[in-house]
Motif scaffolding. Structure first.
Motif, PDB file in Angstrom:
ATOM      1  N   SER A 133     -10.705 -16.774 -15.883  1.00 36.65           N
ATOM      2  CA  SER A 133     -11.895 -17.115 -15.107  1.00 36.65           C
ATOM      3  C   SER A 133     -12.326 -15.923 -14.271  1.00 36.65           C
ATOM      4  O   SER A 133     -11.516 -15.050 -13.950  1.00 36.65           O
ATOM      5  CB  SER A 133     -11.584 -18.304 -14.186  1.00 36.65           C
ATOM      6  OG  SER A 133     -12.602 -18.517 -13.229  1.00 36.65           O
ATOM      7  N   ASN A 134     -13.593 -15.904 -13.933  1.00 38.55           N
ATOM      8  CA  ASN A 134     -14.080 -14.954 -12.920  1.00 38.55           C
ATOM      9  C   ASN A 134     -14.732 -15.688 -11.755  1.00 38.55           C
ATOM     10  O   ASN A 134     -15.493 -15.110 -10.992  1.00 38.55           O
ATOM     11  CB  ASN A 134     -15.063 -13.950 -13.538  1.00 38.55           C
ATOM     12  CG  ASN A 134     -16.321 -14.609 -14.075  1.00 38.55           C
ATOM     13  OD1 ASN A 134     -16.449 -15.832 -14.054  1.00 38.55           O
ATOM     14  ND2 ASN A 134     -17.244 -13.818 -14.573  1.00 38.55           N
ATOM     15  N   SER A 135     -14.455 -16.992 -11.637  1.00 37.79           N
ATOM     16  CA  SER A 135     -15.004 -17.859 -10.598  1.00 37.79           C
ATOM     17  C   SER A 135     -16.520 -18.046 -10.715  1.00 37.79           C
ATOM     18  O   SER A 135     -17.163 -18.464  -9.758  1.00 37.79           O
ATOM     19  CB  SER A 135     -14.641 -17.352  -9.188  1.00 37.79           C
ATOM     20  OG  SER A 135     -13.268 -17.529  -8.956  1.00 37.79           O
ATOM     21  N   TYR A 136     -17.055 -17.739 -11.874  1.00 29.83           N
ATOM     22  CA  TYR A 136     -18.412 -18.144 -12.239  1.00 29.83           C
ATOM     23  C   TYR A 136     -18.373 -18.982 -13.511  1.00 29.83           C
ATOM     24  O   TYR A 136     -19.094 -19.949 -13.670  1.00 29.83           O
ATOM     25  CB  TYR A 136     -19.326 -16.934 -12.463  1.00 29.83           C
ATOM     26  CG  TYR A 136     -19.707 -16.208 -11.206  1.00 29.83           C
ATOM     27  CD1 TYR A 136     -20.392 -16.850 -10.186  1.00 29.83           C
ATOM     28  CD2 TYR A 136     -19.388 -14.861 -11.031  1.00 29.83           C
ATOM     29  CE1 TYR A 136     -20.742 -16.192  -9.020  1.00 29.83           C
ATOM     30  CE2 TYR A 136     -19.733 -14.188  -9.873  1.00 29.83           C
ATOM     31  CZ  TYR A 136     -20.408 -14.857  -8.874  1.00 29.83           C
ATOM     32  OH  TYR A 136     -20.749 -14.194  -7.716  1.00 29.83           O
ATOM     33  N   THR A 137     -17.516 -18.544 -14.433  1.00 30.98           N
ATOM     34  CA  THR A 137     -17.315 -19.262 -15.680  1.00 30.98           C
ATOM     35  C   THR A 137     -15.871 -19.042 -16.094  1.00 30.98           C
ATOM     36  O   THR A 137     -15.093 -18.416 -15.382  1.00 30.98           O
ATOM     37  CB  THR A 137     -18.303 -18.804 -16.756  1.00 30.98           C
ATOM     38  OG1 THR A 137     -18.178 -19.646 -17.909  1.00 30.98           O
ATOM     39  CG2 THR A 137     -18.074 -17.354 -17.162  1.00 30.98           C
ATOM     40  N   ALA A 138     -15.513 -19.597 -17.250  1.00 26.05           N
ATOM     41  CA  ALA A 138     -14.128 -19.500 -17.703  1.00 26.05           C
ATOM     42  C   ALA A 138     -14.100 -19.416 -19.214  1.00 26.05           C
ATOM     43  O   ALA A 138     -15.053 -19.812 -19.901  1.00 26.05           O
ATOM     44  CB  ALA A 138     -13.326 -20.710 -17.232  1.00 26.05           C
ATOM     45  N   ALA A 139     -12.998 -18.904 -19.737  1.00 29.18           N
ATOM     46  CA  ALA A 139     -12.780 -18.821 -21.178  1.00 29.18           C
ATOM     47  C   ALA A 139     -11.388 -19.347 -21.486  1.00 29.18           C
ATOM     48  O   ALA A 139     -10.477 -19.268 -20.657  1.00 29.18           O
ATOM     49  CB  ALA A 139     -12.937 -17.393 -21.675  1.00 29.18           C
ATOM     50  N   LEU A 140     -11.225 -19.866 -22.697  1.00 28.58           N
ATOM     51  CA  LEU A 140      -9.917 -20.278 -23.193  1.00 28.58           C
ATOM     52  C   LEU A 140      -9.531 -19.388 -24.361  1.00 28.58           C
ATOM     53  O   LEU A 140     -10.317 -19.183 -25.298  1.00 28.58           O
ATOM     54  CB  LEU A 140      -9.929 -21.738 -23.639  1.00 28.58           C
ATOM     55  CG  LEU A 140     -10.198 -22.797 -22.571  1.00 28.58           C
ATOM     56  CD1 LEU A 140     -10.021 -24.194 -23.159  1.00 28.58           C
ATOM     57  CD2 LEU A 140      -9.297 -22.624 -21.357  1.00 28.58           C
ATOM     58  N   VAL A 141      -8.306 -18.841 -24.288  1.00 19.04           N
ATOM     59  CA  VAL A 141      -7.790 -17.910 -25.290  1.00 19.04           C
ATOM     60  C   VAL A 141      -6.569 -18.542 -25.933  1.00 19.04           C
ATOM     61  O   VAL A 141      -5.596 -18.872 -25.255  1.00 19.04           O
ATOM     62  CB  VAL A 141      -7.399 -16.556 -24.656  1.00 19.04           C
ATOM     63  CG1 VAL A 141      -7.003 -15.560 -25.735  1.00 19.04           C
ATOM     64  CG2 VAL A 141      -8.537 -16.009 -23.788  1.00 19.04           C
ATOM     65  N   GLY A 142      -6.613 -18.705 -27.255  1.00 18.85           N
ATOM     66  CA  GLY A 142      -5.515 -19.340 -27.960  1.00 18.85           C
ATOM     67  C   GLY A 142      -4.338 -18.415 -28.167  1.00 18.85           C
ATOM     68  O   GLY A 142      -4.450 -17.185 -28.052  1.00 18.85           O
ATOM     69  N   PRO A 143      -3.169 -18.966 -28.524  1.00 19.50           N
ATOM     70  CA  PRO A 143      -2.002 -18.143 -28.834  1.00 19.50           C
ATOM     71  C   PRO A 143      -2.236 -17.219 -30.026  1.00 19.50           C
ATOM     72  O   PRO A 143      -1.465 -16.275 -30.230  1.00 19.50           O
ATOM     73  CB  PRO A 143      -0.910 -19.177 -29.149  1.00 19.50           C
ATOM     74  CG  PRO A 143      -1.364 -20.443 -28.508  1.00 19.50           C
ATOM     75  CD  PRO A 143      -2.856 -20.409 -28.566  1.00 19.50           C
ATOM     76  N   ASP A 144      -3.286 -17.468 -30.802  1.00 20.23           N
ATOM     77  CA  ASP A 144      -3.625 -16.613 -31.943  1.00 20.23           C
ATOM     78  C   ASP A 144      -4.584 -15.490 -31.571  1.00 20.23           C
ATOM     79  O   ASP A 144      -5.117 -14.809 -32.446  1.00 20.23           O
ATOM     80  CB  ASP A 144      -4.241 -17.449 -33.068  1.00 20.23           C
ATOM     81  CG  ASP A 144      -5.517 -18.168 -32.635  1.00 20.23           C
ATOM     82  OD1 ASP A 144      -5.850 -18.131 -31.422  1.00 20.23           O
ATOM     83  OD2 ASP A 144      -6.181 -18.773 -33.495  1.00 20.23           O
ATOM     84  N   GLY A 145      -4.812 -15.283 -30.266  1.00 28.75           N
ATOM     85  CA  GLY A 145      -5.676 -14.187 -29.835  1.00 28.75           C
ATOM     86  C   GLY A 145      -7.155 -14.455 -29.979  1.00 28.75           C
ATOM     87  O   GLY A 145      -7.958 -13.521 -29.952  1.00 28.75           O
ATOM     88  N   SER A 146      -7.542 -15.717 -30.089  1.00 30.71           N
ATOM     89  CA  SER A 146      -8.945 -16.071 -30.293  1.00 30.71           C
ATOM     90  C   SER A 146      -9.516 -16.738 -29.052  1.00 30.71           C
ATOM     91  O   SER A 146      -8.945 -17.705 -28.525  1.00 30.71           O
ATOM     92  CB  SER A 146      -9.089 -17.020 -31.487  1.00 30.71           C
ATOM     93  OG  SER A 146     -10.446 -17.344 -31.712  1.00 30.71           O
ATOM     94  N   VAL A 147     -10.659 -16.215 -28.584  1.00 32.43           N
ATOM     95  CA  VAL A 147     -11.412 -16.865 -27.512  1.00 32.43           C
ATOM     96  C   VAL A 147     -12.241 -17.965 -28.158  1.00 32.43           C
ATOM     97  O   VAL A 147     -13.196 -17.683 -28.891  1.00 32.43           O
ATOM     98  CB  VAL A 147     -12.319 -15.868 -26.772  1.00 32.43           C
ATOM     99  CG1 VAL A 147     -13.114 -16.586 -25.681  1.00 32.43           C
ATOM    100  CG2 VAL A 147     -11.510 -14.728 -26.184  1.00 32.43           C
ATOM    101  N   ASP A 148     -11.885 -19.206 -27.907  1.00 34.47           N
ATOM    102  CA  ASP A 148     -12.516 -20.346 -28.576  1.00 34.47           C
ATOM    103  C   ASP A 148     -13.392 -21.171 -27.642  1.00 34.47           C
ATOM    104  O   ASP A 148     -13.952 -22.184 -28.075  1.00 34.47           O
ATOM    105  CB  ASP A 148     -11.445 -21.253 -29.187  1.00 34.47           C
ATOM    106  CG  ASP A 148     -10.785 -20.645 -30.412  1.00 34.47           C
ATOM    107  OD1 ASP A 148     -11.271 -19.611 -30.909  1.00 34.47           O
ATOM    108  OD2 ASP A 148      -9.772 -21.204 -30.877  1.00 34.47           O
TER     109      ASP A 148
END
Length: 591
Positions: free
Chosen positions: A11-26
């Motif tokens: 997160s950057n406290s504006y939005t967020a991302a989820l990153v899988g154990p496979d190295g993919s931002v999903d």
């Protein structure tokens, strides 16, 4: 059962991302938590869009946070060596930074879509990456690769490495104006990493006690779910992750629920951050309407505006093919009577902790409006904190939270503003609410409290009654209620919120409820049961120390939106209470 592997949260406290154990931002909504996502493969493997970096051959991976900050390291172990990716969202900028160290070539795939996968991006391949444009709108993303890289035949793929590679993806909401500025000096990654690390390290809170790692991870999640502009906290980072695979219990939680965020603000306050708590309180105070219903809805967008209605997105298959995917939340139109009490409870704790009389006077216009409204509407039926659809009742928890609002107003009027007439009026109203709760209890003919007059089942929200001082934890009626809850809702030290509602069976335990029960045991002096409950809930965290709304009772996997504010706030509050047995909030109301 080992801790389940799931997504990492950055997160950057504006939005967020989820990153899988496979190295993919999903998952990556832009530019805010409550915006449309440009990567949402989380909700559809084929159409969702993603941003992956991984080896081409066989690999195993592990993930961890760097120095207990919100910078995430994914490590790939391959037959030919070990590759690492350091992922983070820089503070103050809608971008993803991915710092790669690899002895082997890796495959980079960047496949953004717009408006939750409804529109594929137009591509402009550049010497050092690509420009992705919304063909029917103004949005754009620029991919920049600094280091060894080769364009592959597939238009959205590159081979990067071996060696040190910096990959940055930046978002522009207004492509015509912003795209020329979407270039990063990619040689300053050390400074960018250090600045981001410093932001997270300076936001840590002091804690000396057991389960320190879980405590600090939970503070990090609360910070990561906070919209930095105004201190508002979203209930979760995602939409439509299902409580039950293949069923219909999936909702959009990327909004600022008055109740959920009040739990977060309470946790920050008790853990030693009154400023973070106050920022949230001021955000909510400034949504109060002086004419009509003070809270226009039970939740708000991160900018304080109301989100109206709910849309089902038919083109997305849903997480593990669980439909429908929902954007927005129809609960915006519900009456939820507890929210004023949830909020004013935290205002009251803030005042007890800081003795900031000026704060109460400055916002008296809003406090008085809220308490007056509760005094005139507490007898109505509502949807409860569980947001039941088409199943209103005079729910016990909602009624008790109306009592909390009136009690807080009484104390503020008497102690902070010297308004004895108003204090007496609200005290009388609080007594009416209390009498109504007990009258319904006696009318039920049962020796314990229930969810509501037309809902004679057990409800984990009843565990909060002694936490708000409505009755003592050793009150005979509450003790009988507790025994019934233990028998009906507790399985292997995990707690169900209830067993049944008008959507069917509640299949999985509710992670926050385990912390409610631990706090009750703490106040009863049952330290062994308290610690067993805490341990069981912490065992429900993922391998990265993150909670979802529910825990799958069979697999241990997270269920529901993720990460969820409720259980992280509950963990912090429970651990702080455990360390402070004489804290003033154990006996909050003056005699």
């Amino acid at each position: 059962m080992s801790a389940p592997r799931f997504y990492g949260f950055i997160s950057n406290s504006y939005t967020a991302a989820l990153v899988g154990p496979d190295g993919s931002v999903d998952w990556f909504p832009c530019p805010r938590f409550d915006s449309a996502a440009v990567f949402c493969r989380l909700l559809d493997d084929a159409r969702g869009g993603f941003f992956a970096i991984r080896p081409e051959g066989p690999w195993e991976s592990r993930q961890q946070y760097l120095d207990q900050t919100n910078l995430l390291v994914t490590t790939f172990q391959t037959p030919d060596g070990q590759a690492t990716i350091l992922d983070f969202l820089p503070i103050g900028r809608t971008a993803i930074w991915r710092i790669v160290e690899t002895p082997i070539p890796l495959v980079l795939t960047c496949r953004p879509t717009f408006n939750f996968g409804s529109c594929n991006a137009a591509y402009q391949i550049e010497d050092t990456g690509a420009l992705f444009l919304h063909p029917a709108g103004t949005e754009a993303l620029r991919l920049m690769i600094n280091g060894p890289q080769t364009k592959r035949e597939q238009r959205d793929q590159w081979t990067i490495g071996p060696g040190h590679v910096v990959v940055v993806l930046r978002y522009a909401q207004d492509a015509e104006r912003e795209v020329p500025q979407l270039t990063e000096p990619l040689t300053n990654e050390s400074e960018m990493i250090q600045r981001t690390k410093t932001f997270w390290l300076l936001n840590r809170l002091p804690y000396q006690g057991p389960w320190a790692h879980a405590f600090h991870q939970s503070v990090m999640v609360l910070r990561g779910l906070t919209y930095r502009t105004n201190g508002a906290m979203v209930a979760a980072a995602t939409t439509s992750l299902p409580e039950i695979i293949g069923a219909e219990r999936q909702w959009d939680y990327r909004f600022v629920w008055v109740r959920d965020a009040a739990y977060g603000a309470e946790a920050l306050l008790l853990a030693g951050d009154p400023v973070g708590c106050r920022r949230y309180l001021e955000f909510i105070f400034n949504t109060v309407d002086l004419v009509g219903k003070p809270f226009a809805a039970p939740f708000y967008r991160v900018d304080g505006t109301v989100s109206h209605g709910e849309q089902e997105i038919g083109w997305l298959a849903g997480y593990r093919n669980t439909r429908p995917v929902r954007i927005g939340n129809a609960a915006s139109g519900q009456l939820q009577l507890d929210v004023a009490g949830d909020f004013l409870w935290v205002v009251y704790l803030y005042w007890l902790t800081t003795q900031d009389h000026t704060f109460i006077r400055d916002y008296w216009w809003a406090i008085e409006t809220l308490v007056h409204w509760v005094a005139g509407h507490w007898q109505q039926e509502d949807a409860s904190l569980w947001e039941f659809r088409d199943d209103d009742d005079r729910y016990t928890h909602s009624q008790v939270m109306c009592w909390v609002a009136l009690k807080a107003g009484q104390v503020f009027a008497e102690k902070a503003l010297a308004l004895p007439g108003l204090a007496n009026h609200w005290a009388a109203q609080a007594q009416h609410v209390r009498k109504a709760v007990w009258d319904r209890f006696h009318q039920s003919g049962l020796p314990y409290l229930t969810q509501g007059p037309r809902h004679p089942q057990l409800d984990a929200a009843l565990l909060t009654l002694p936490l708000y001082g409505f009755l003592a934890p050793d009150d005979p009626v509450f003790r009988e209620t507790l025994t019934q809850i233990e028998n009906a809702l507790v399985v292997d030290d995990r707690v169900y919120r209830y067993r049944q509602d008008n959507l069917g069976t509640a299949v999985h335990p509710f992670t926050l409820a385990g912390f409610w029960l631990a706090r009750v045991y703490h106040r009863l002096g049952r330290a062994d049961r308290r610690d067993a409950l805490i341990s069981a809930q912490i065992a429900s965290m993922t391998d990265l120390g993150l909670f979802a709304e529910h825990i799958d009772r069979e697999t241990g996997e997270p269920r529901g939106n993720f990460p969820q504010l409720f259980p992280h706030a509950g963990l912090i509050t429970t651990l702080v209470e455990r360390q402070n047995p004489a804290a003033p909030w154990f006996h909050p109301w003056p005699d």
